[in-house]
Design a protein around this motif. Structure first.
Motif, PDB file in Angstrom:
ATOM      1  N   SER A  99      -1.943   2.531  17.779  1.00 16.70           N
ATOM      2  CA  SER A  99      -1.476   3.883  18.062  1.00 16.70           C
ATOM      3  C   SER A  99      -2.647   4.849  18.223  1.00 16.70           C
ATOM      4  O   SER A  99      -2.682   5.662  19.150  1.00 16.70           O
ATOM      5  N   VAL A 100      -3.615   4.759  17.319  1.00 19.01           N
ATOM      6  CA  VAL A 100      -4.791   5.626  17.396  1.00 19.01           C
ATOM      7  C   VAL A 100      -5.576   5.337  18.676  1.00 19.01           C
ATOM      8  O   VAL A 100      -6.048   6.252  19.352  1.00 19.01           O
ATOM      9  N   LEU A 101      -5.688   4.081  19.029  1.00 17.51           N
ATOM     10  CA  LEU A 101      -6.415   3.707  20.239  1.00 17.51           C
ATOM     11  C   LEU A 101      -5.754   4.268  21.505  1.00 17.51           C
ATOM     12  O   LEU A 101      -6.426   4.507  22.501  1.00 17.51           O
ATOM     13  N   SER A 102      -4.438   4.478  21.436  1.00 17.08           N
ATOM     14  CA  SER A 102      -3.738   5.030  22.605  1.00 17.08           C
ATOM     15  C   SER A 102      -3.519   6.538  22.478  1.00 17.08           C
ATOM     16  O   SER A 102      -2.657   7.098  23.142  1.00 17.08           O
ATOM     17  N   GLY A 103      -4.297   7.182  21.587  1.00 14.96           N
ATOM     18  CA  GLY A 103      -4.264   8.642  21.498  1.00 14.96           C
ATOM     19  C   GLY A 103      -3.467   9.207  20.339  1.00 14.96           C
ATOM     20  O   GLY A 103      -3.314  10.420  20.235  1.00 14.96           O
ATOM     21  N   GLY A 104      -2.973   8.352  19.474  1.00 12.07           N
ATOM     22  CA  GLY A 104      -2.189   8.813  18.336  1.00 12.07           C
ATOM     23  C   GLY A 104      -3.040   9.430  17.237  1.00 12.07           C
ATOM     24  O   GLY A 104      -4.268   9.487  17.318  1.00 12.07           O
ATOM     25  N   ASN A 105      -2.372   9.850  16.187  1.00  9.72           N
ATOM     26  CA  ASN A 105      -2.999  10.527  15.051  1.00  9.72           C
ATOM     27  C   ASN A 105      -3.589   9.514  14.070  1.00  9.72           C
ATOM     28  O   ASN A 105      -2.945   8.512  13.738  1.00  9.72           O
ATOM     29  N   ILE A 106      -4.772   9.797  13.581  1.00  7.81           N
ATOM     30  CA  ILE A 106      -5.465   8.918  12.632  1.00  7.81           C
ATOM     31  C   ILE A 106      -4.792   8.943  11.259  1.00  7.81           C
ATOM     32  O   ILE A 106      -4.959   8.018  10.468  1.00  7.81           O
ATOM     33  N   LYS A 107      -4.007   9.967  10.965  1.00  8.37           N
ATOM     34  CA  LYS A 107      -3.395  10.104   9.637  1.00  8.37           C
ATOM     35  C   LYS A 107      -2.501   8.915   9.296  1.00  8.37           C
ATOM     36  O   LYS A 107      -2.513   8.435   8.170  1.00  8.37           O
ATOM     37  N   GLN A 108      -1.753   8.440  10.258  1.00 10.48           N
ATOM     38  CA  GLN A 108      -0.874   7.299  10.000  1.00 10.48           C
ATOM     39  C   GLN A 108      -1.681   6.072   9.586  1.00 10.48           C
ATOM     40  O   GLN A 108      -1.316   5.371   8.640  1.00 10.48           O
ATOM     41  N   LEU A 109      -2.785   5.825  10.261  1.00 11.61           N
ATOM     42  CA  LEU A 109      -3.643   4.699   9.890  1.00 11.61           C
ATOM     43  C   LEU A 109      -4.236   4.910   8.509  1.00 11.61           C
ATOM     44  O   LEU A 109      -4.257   3.986   7.693  1.00 11.61           O
ATOM     45  N   SER A 110      -4.667   6.117   8.217  1.00 10.08           N
ATOM     46  CA  SER A 110      -5.220   6.419   6.886  1.00 10.08           C
ATOM     47  C   SER A 110      -4.183   6.190   5.799  1.00 10.08           C
ATOM     48  O   SER A 110      -4.499   5.646   4.735  1.00 10.08           O
ATOM     49  N   ASP A 111      -2.948   6.596   6.055  1.00 10.89           N
ATOM     50  CA  ASP A 111      -1.866   6.383   5.084  1.00 10.89           C
ATOM     51  C   ASP A 111      -1.620   4.892   4.856  1.00 10.89           C
ATOM     52  O   ASP A 111      -1.408   4.446   3.724  1.00 10.89           O
ATOM     53  N   GLN A 112      -1.648   4.116   5.943  1.00 11.07           N
ATOM     54  CA  GLN A 112      -1.470   2.664   5.824  1.00 11.07           C
ATOM     55  C   GLN A 112      -2.591   2.048   4.998  1.00 11.07           C
ATOM     56  O   GLN A 112      -2.354   1.154   4.175  1.00 11.07           O
ATOM     57  N   LEU A 113      -3.803   2.543   5.184  1.00 12.18           N
ATOM     58  CA  LEU A 113      -4.941   2.011   4.434  1.00 12.18           C
ATOM     59  C   LEU A 113      -4.838   2.338   2.951  1.00 12.18           C
ATOM     60  O   LEU A 113      -5.206   1.514   2.105  1.00 12.18           O
ATOM     61  N   VAL A 114      -4.325   3.516   2.621  1.00 15.09           N
ATOM     62  CA  VAL A 114      -4.130   3.872   1.211  1.00 15.09           C
ATOM     63  C   VAL A 114      -3.168   2.880   0.560  1.00 15.09           C
ATOM     64  O   VAL A 114      -3.436   2.350  -0.528  1.00 15.09           O
ATOM     65  N   GLU A 115      -2.056   2.603   1.231  1.00 14.35           N
ATOM     66  CA  GLU A 115      -1.069   1.662   0.693  1.00 14.35           C
ATOM     67  C   GLU A 115      -1.646   0.247   0.594  1.00 14.35           C
ATOM     68  O   GLU A 115      -1.403  -0.465  -0.387  1.00 14.35           O
ATOM     69  N   LEU A 116      -2.400  -0.148   1.604  1.00 11.83           N
ATOM     70  CA  LEU A 116      -3.037  -1.468   1.593  1.00 11.83           C
ATOM     71  C   LEU A 116      -4.023  -1.590   0.438  1.00 11.83           C
ATOM     72  O   LEU A 116      -4.045  -2.600  -0.266  1.00 11.83           O
ATOM     73  N   GLU A 117      -4.801  -0.557   0.219  1.00  9.49           N
ATOM     74  CA  GLU A 117      -5.781  -0.567  -0.873  1.00  9.49           C
ATOM     75  C   GLU A 117      -5.098  -0.649  -2.229  1.00  9.49           C
ATOM     76  O   GLU A 117      -5.594  -1.327  -3.145  1.00  9.49           O
ATOM     77  N   LEU A 118      -3.954   0.001  -2.371  1.00 11.01           N
ATOM     78  CA  LEU A 118      -3.202  -0.092  -3.634  1.00 11.01           C
ATOM     79  C   LEU A 118      -2.714  -1.518  -3.872  1.00 11.01           C
ATOM     80  O   LEU A 118      -2.786  -2.036  -4.992  1.00 11.01           O
ATOM     81  N   LEU A 119      -2.225  -2.151  -2.827  1.00 12.49           N
ATOM     82  CA  LEU A 119      -1.768  -3.538  -2.950  1.00 12.49           C
ATOM     83  C   LEU A 119      -2.923  -4.477  -3.286  1.00 12.49           C
ATOM     84  O   LEU A 119      -2.781  -5.371  -4.126  1.00 12.49           O
ATOM     85  N   LEU A 120      -4.055  -4.263  -2.641  1.00 16.39           N
ATOM     86  CA  LEU A 120      -5.226  -5.096  -2.938  1.00 16.39           C
ATOM     87  C   LEU A 120      -5.661  -4.908  -4.389  1.00 16.39           C
ATOM     88  O   LEU A 120      -5.996  -5.888  -5.070  1.00 16.39           O
ATOM     89  N   LYS A 121      -5.626  -3.683  -4.854  1.00 13.85           N
ATOM     90  CA  LYS A 121      -6.000  -3.408  -6.237  1.00 13.85           C
ATOM     91  C   LYS A 121      -5.026  -4.096  -7.214  1.00 13.85           C
ATOM     92  O   LYS A 121      -5.442  -4.676  -8.214  1.00 13.85           O
ATOM     93  N   GLN A 122      -3.745  -4.020  -6.882  1.00 10.52           N
ATOM     94  CA  GLN A 122      -2.731  -4.690  -7.714  1.00 10.52           C
ATOM     95  C   GLN A 122      -2.994  -6.185  -7.784  1.00 10.52           C
ATOM     96  O   GLN A 122      -2.954  -6.785  -8.862  1.00 10.52           O
ATOM     97  N   ARG A 123      -3.222  -6.778  -6.630  1.00  9.20           N
ATOM     98  CA  ARG A 123      -3.426  -8.232  -6.585  1.00  9.20           C
ATOM     99  C   ARG A 123      -4.711  -8.637  -7.289  1.00  9.20           C
ATOM    100  O   ARG A 123      -4.763  -9.652  -7.969  1.00  9.20           O
TER     101      ARG A 123
END
Length: 128
Positions: A99-123
């Motif tokens: 989405s970002v590569l096609s002109g979308g907002n970086i915020k959505q990717l940043s939000d996904q990374l926050v959630e991913l980092e939480l899961l990695l921390k949990q694991r």
């Protein structure tokens, strides 16, 4: 899809009732970690296209990739569930990257990374 099947088999093996950890269970757990690493590597490759405009995001994704390398194989149901959630979140982050590569907002990717980092921390914090 293949990643999810391997994780399913890993979880199903725990419910099979075997108290001893079999070589097959260990191999499945190790394979699940390798699959997560491979999937994450694809995200890193895709994120490289954002390097000029968002170098901090690319650096963050690379740091998250390093966390995968420190995960220890675990045959527990809880580990399998978190690993499945991580795989799904990597897919979501990859879609957000598109989405970002096609002109979308970086915020959505940043939000996904926050959630991913939480899961990695949990694991990572799971006791073996």
């Amino acid at each position: 899809m293949h990643n999810y099947l391997s994780l399913f088999y890993k979880i199903a093996a725990v419910f099979a009732g075997s108290k001893a950890i079999s070589q097959e269970d260990k191999a499945a757990a190790e394979k699940a970690i390798v699959q997560l690493s491979n999937t994450f590597n694809l995200l890193v490759q895709k994120a490289e296209s954002l390097k000029k405009k968002y170098p901090e995001v690319v650096h963050r994704i690379r740091k998250d990739m390093e966390k995968i390398k420190f995960l220890k194989p675990d045959i527990s149901v809880q580990a399998g569930k978190i690993e499945q959630d991580i795989a799904q979140k990597i897919t979501c982050a990859s879609s957000s990257c598109d989405s970002v590569l096609s002109g979308g907002n970086i915020k959505q990717l940043s939000d996904q990374l926050v959630e991913l980092e939480l899961l990695l921390k949990q694991r990572q914090s799971m006791k073996l």
